[in-house]
Structures are given as structure tokens and as C-alpha cells.
Design an enzyme around this catalytic site. Sequence first.
Site: not given
Length: 894
Positions: A524, A585, A639
Site C-alpha cells: 500500500r 516487514s 511493522d
Amino acid sequence: QIQRALRSLCIPLERLHIMKGHMMQDMCKGLSRQTHAQAKVRMLPTYICSTPNGTEKGNFLVVELCQNQVRTLLVTLYGDGNMSPQMMYKIFDMPDGIMQGEGEALFDFIAQCVSQFLVETTTSDTSSSEERLPLGFVFPFTCRQTQLDKAELLSWSKGFSCSGVVGKDVVQMLQSAINKQELSHVDVVALMNDTVGTMMTCCTEGRPCEIAVVADKGSNCCFMAEAYLVETAEETSGRMCVNTEWGCFGDDGTLNDIFTPYDESVDEESSNPGEKRFEKLVGTLYLGEIVRHALIALTAEKAVFTGTDTAVLKEKGMFTIQHVLDIINNEDGTTDVRRVLEVLGLQPSERDCGRVQQICRAVVGRAATLHAVGLAAILSYMCQTRDMETLMVNVGVDGELYKGYSRFEEILQSVSRLLSPECLATLLPSRDGSGRGAAMVTAVALRLAAQRCAVNEVLSPLRLTHADLEKVQALMRQEMERGLGKHTNATASVHMLPTYVSHTPDGTERGDFLALDLGGTNFRVLVVRVAEEGISMASEIYVIPAAIMRGTGEGLFDHIIDCIVDFQTKQNLMTQTLPLGFTFSFPCQQVGLDKALLLTWTKGFTASGCVGQDVVQLLRDAAHRKQHSGLQVVALLNDTVGTMMSCGYDDPKCEIGLIVGTGTNACYMEEMRNVGTVEGDQGRMCINMEWGAFGDNGCLDHIFTHFDRVVDETTINPGKQRFEKLISGMYLGEIVRQILLVMTEKQLMFQGRVSSKLQTKNIFQTKFLSTIELNGLALRQIRTILNELELDASFEDSVLLREVCQAVSLRAAQLCAAGLAAVVEKMRENRGLDRLSISVGVDGTLYKLHPCFSHNLQKTLKELAPNCDVSFHLSEDGSGKGAALVAAVACRAA
Ligand code: ADP
Ligand code: MG
């Protein structure tokens, strides 16, 4: 007058509906812990939680206490679906006086019957006293049962009144009497009511029977209820047979308006006026009496027997159920009616014969109808509580009235259908009485006990004690220290990666930021505005085609820049240069907030030329290639860090981040003086623990089970991420599947048959655990899941599956808690505090959606770290928000 009498015995349909409603209400009252004591319908738990499945085998002894008789029975089951049990029986008449004598004498007599029966039927395979002989005891009196083999007599009935038994455990009394007979190989393993025996007798393979109605001297019914609804018993999983004891229905006055004057007279003359009101309308002990009182009234009104001597009608009990049945079962003509009445000493005219027959039919027809009302209440109750639109169920039926009255079955069927149209009951006649069923209950009890041992054996390696968890906690602590140490870091399984994030947000951060989120379920791009009023953001999901994931590093990062440009264009941000935070991540060796070397790709990425490189630089190079000059990458973060930061914005005590989703990981604020791998001693730094790899050096080998080893071996990274493989969403379903395979192999589930689907990897998804463990979930839904896996699941399989899922998810939560306990205890010691009060920001679908995971985690953490008060906050979009906040904190520091 005759018409009026007949009308009073006929109950209109609306009234039947109302009665059914009352019966259902009373059933609920009887099951509820609060109202049970006052309930008229007692709803007694029987502790029978399963019906036979046809695999039962062996010899089973049954002793049944009946009116004036003791019946003994030896049943041999062959594990063949109980199609052809071998049975031997003997009936003993009870000597006079025993029924009203001393309790001890009664039980001694029963034990003598057993002893004598065994002598007579002894064959080579039942006589060897090494082999235990289980005994089922049919005891048709109201008892408070607390286990299958523990039942306290509440009150005698049916003419029994032996002293010293009420309030005692009748199983124990029988066992002591049996021991006195030197039959020490006979074990009383189950006690049950005759109704339950009937239900079990009617169970044959593929056709479970879940209700029994006994229409006899008294009247009673039992059925399989959802166990969690039986609040008076401890069982909560599965189903339990409930003995309704519905004879007392109406003792609170609910039935007063359908009581005729004849019924009232019967009640007044009985030994217990005002009690057992329902039974007095339907039990065969009373039907003749009702007819007698109707005839007395009609004689007085000169509607029958005019001008003849009817003195005989005054004699209580002169009109028996047999007389009534003889009168009504004769369809044509009145010859039999006349014969019966004349034998009784009456002189009926032709018209009297017809009228007496009508009255008898009305009384017996009403009894059948009322049984149907009770049955309809049970049917609707079962249908509702099983959350079904329609219920199909088998109903075993037995008793004198059912056997003696040719229309009973038809009325029971048609009236119950009328009152509960959503249910389809198939009536099954009980051919062998309750004895065979009692043997089945005994057999099922033994089968379940054996199964329980075997299930415990399979699951026990997954069940961790407090001491086990303390050890895991200590090991985690040790690995953390090693991971932080300059010289021990290389060999530690917990890498304790520095993140160069030194502060959590203080809530004064402001500005607009770009954020990237790579390495979660989606890629994203986001724009995040951190303002006085709070944080707002817009985002777009972009696809990374498989070819790009596995192509070159340049291709991958070029694609990322293309996505950023597309996003900035759409958001009208091309003219601005916004600071960018990058949630990446994957395990990285971070050397600065904006400098991180990729240690290894995971999650299906293999883009070439990236491992060992600085990821931020790779992104900057791509921007350069694409001539995108307005990009200012200020931070790269994991994350877990994003999760901690996003919760930290609202709660300054949030200094830990935790993820329990596809994988699991945690980060926390460590003192710089303890971080041997980074220069400097001042302040704190967030440490990305990468705790998923805990145990990769063998330190957790002692808690790995066979299932964990198999799951590990079939992953793409065997031997790696061993702690994660016990905890996170990617693996829990697989662990459950491995357990199911072993349980099936051991014949504990699915009748030993494994479907090819169950042998398919990842077919059992972790989200199934969430559904299955939902409290109060209808077992039907568990079966639906299993049926989708082409597993023909019995109801017991569903109960076992829930137990397996609970064991796996509980262990996951407990291990996660052990890890966290090590973290919070270390933080407390770091800060020299007696008590630490701290918050954890959490993300991950498993944590968020599993019905018990978070509760189990928090409860275990309290036990393992009693000096820490830890609260948990769910992170909202940690990767996006967190990345912006790290960027903001960095900009402020700069
Ligand atoms: P990620 O960890 O990749 O960022 P999530 O936090 O959304 O993504 O976790 C996804 C994982 O959560 C899935 O792999 C799955 O195993 C698990 N999961 C999905 N739905 C549920 C559910 N209803 N209950 C428990 N676990 C679930
Ligand atoms: Mg995630």
C-alpha cells in the site's frame, strides 16, 4: 349430559398451543441454575452425553428395579452396529414387604438376584473373575444425579418406601450389596432412568434416537439437550440427556383449567393430592379411575345405567387400564364392552355400552393428545436451541398405553406435527424395553472412558503447565540477553535488531507524510496527516505481480516508484516533497533510521540483488532512475514498530508492539546501555526482537510435539521460525490438521476414516479455529465445516474437534504470553521498579478475531508477570500510521 362430559374431556387446539408454550417455559426454568429449585418440570441431568455409535462391544450386565420385580439381563455386544446383541435375562419376583422395608434389605435382594443370575448364565467368558463385568442399573425413581455413577434418591414413588435410602447414593448402596455377594468383579458404572434406557434401546446404527417417551403407569420423557443449557450440570460441551420428569407439570396450577371434575376427584382420592397433575391426566395408573369417576357422575345425572345397581362403581381401582383398553380397542359392535362391564358387575343397556365406550375413548384420547403436547414442546425446544430451521429426529416410544392403545401412535404423531410443524419426528417402537438400552449406556460409558484416556494421551504434550511456561519465559529472557550482547548476538536465536527509533510519540507530532507498507498481506501507499484534531489518511492498495516479486531488485523498486507516482498524481501531491516512512516487514540489519540491510527475503519475495543491500538506498536509486526528485525517505521500520508507534500516539505508556497475524513478532523500548550492538549508552532504543526465530538454536526442543515437528518439516523453511510456528495464523490450522490425522489413525475420530481432503496441506484454515471455538456455537456449524472437508463427522467428532482447537490456540496464547512476560519483566528490572505499568500495541488478525486468544494471553501474562500491569490496545492500521509517526518523530528530532 353425555355430550357435555365428552366436551369437557376434549381440549381445543388453541389451548394445546398454550400448554405447549407453558411446557417449554417450565423446561427452561428447570434447566436454569437460578430457577431450577422451584421448577415443576425438574429437567434432571443424567450425565449421559453420548448415544451408541455401534462400535461398543463386550459383556454388560443390567439390573432393573421394577414394580414387584427385579429384572436381570446379560447383553453381549459385538461392535457390529448393535444389530444383533445376544441377550439372556431372568425376572425375579420381589418378596412381600421388601418395597416398604429397610433399604439395605432391598439392595441385598437385588444383589442376590444378580448373583443367582450370574450363576445360572455363567459361560466361560463371563465367569473369569479377572475380567471386569460392568453393570448398568435401571432405577426408575427421581434422583439427583451428579455423575453417571452417582445419584442421590430424592423421593420414592410407585409404592416404594424403603427406609434409609432417600438422600443416599443408590449406586454406592448397590455396589456395597454386590460386594457382599463376593461379586467383586462386577462394577456398577451407570445408573439411569427407564426413559433413558428406552431412548438408548431405540438407537441403532446410523439412526440415533434422541428422545424417548414412556407412556406407562406414570409418564416421562427424556431427550438430548445442548449441554451448555443444562446449567445444573458441570458439562458445557456437547450434549447431555435430560430426564424431564414432566409428571409434575401443572403442579403450580397451569393445568387447572383443563382439569374436569372427574380429574379433581381422582386427585383428591390419590395419596398425593395436588401433585403430579400432568401424570394424573396421562398415566395408566389413573385412566381407569378417571373413567370410573365420569361414570359415577353420569349415573347420578341418570345419563347411564339408569335403574340398575351401580354400587360397584364406588370401589376405588375397580376399573383398570386393561378394562378401559378392552373397551376401546374393539372397533365394531359392543359385545366386548358388554362383557367387560358385566364382569365388573354392571348391567349395561345397549345404549350404556356405547356411551361408556365414548367416555373411555375420550379419556384415553386425551392422554395421548397430552403426550403429544409434551413431545411437541421438546421438539420445538430442540429445534430452537440447535438453531435449526427444521428438526428431524427419532423418538423412541414405550409403555403400557403406547402398546395397548392402537391409536396412540397416530395421535402422538399427528398432534405433535400440528403443534410443531417445523419438526419431523419419526416414532420408533421400543421392542426390548429399557434393559438393552441400559446395557448400551453402560457400554457407551466405558467406550467414552477409554476414548477419554486416549484423547488425553494425544493432547497432553500440548498442555503446558505453569512450570513449563516459566521455563519458556526464562529461556526467552536468556535469548534476549544473548541477542543484545555484542559477542553473543551472532549465535542467539532471538536477533534483537536495533531499529534506531529512540522515542515513542508524545502526541505533539504534526504534518503530512507519505508511507509505504510492504511485506504484509497487501502493498500500500498512503498519505497520512497528523494534525491537532487527530490522524487522517488516504491509501491505495497496489498489486505486486509475481513476476516482479521474483524478478530483479531494480524491477521491484522501479515498480514501487511507479505506484508512488500514480498515488501522488491521484492525490494531487506531485508538487510537494513529503517525508516518507517505509514499513518494510522483512528481517533487516538496521544501521541507521534510514539505512537497513536486507538479511533475507521471506513471504514469497526473491527479487535478485537485494539481500545484503541497503533497502532505502535501493528505493532512492529507483527514484533517481525514474527522475522522481521529490522523494525524501526519512525512516525504514518493521511493522511491529509501526504498531507500537501508532498506539503510542494515543497512549504514552505504549512501549511494546506485538503482532499475531500470519506470523508473530514483538518490539519494545530497551535501555541503550543494554544494547551491546549499537554504540552509546544514553536513552532508549526500540528493539525489533524477531522473536519468531526463538528456539531455532534448539532451546525449545523440549516443548515441540510430534505435530510441531511434522508441520515444521513441511514448510519452506524447516528448522526456522520455530516459535512462530507454534503461535501464528499460518500454522495453527496445520497443527490441528496433524492432530486430526493422528486421532483418526487411532480410531478416535471419524470412525477411523481419513478423507483425502484432510490429507491436503493448509486445508484446515486458522480462521476455522475462531469459528469452532465460539462459545455456544451450534455444533451443526462445526459439522458443516467438517463436511466441507468431506469428513463425515458425528456429533462427538465435533465436540472433540473443538477440544483439539482449544488445546492448540490455548498453547499459542500461553507461549505468546511467556514471551511477553520475559519482555515486561526485563523492562521492569531495567527501570528498577517494583511494579511496572505498561501498554502493548497489538495487531494481527489472529489476535483480533480469535474468540479466546487475547483473553488467554492476558490471563497467562498476569500469572507469569504478577508485578506488571499490562494493558493491550488494538492498533488501527499500524503500518501506515506508524510509518508516518516514525517519520514525524525523526523530523522533529532532526
Ligand atoms: P499479516 O500478518 O499478513 O499482516 P493479518 O494480520 O491480517 O495479516 O493476518 C492474516 C492471518 O490471520 C491469516 O494468515 C490467517 O491465518 C489468520 N486469520 C484470518 N482470519 C482469521 C480468523 N477469523 N481468526 C483467526 N485467524 C485468522
Ligand atoms: Mg500485518
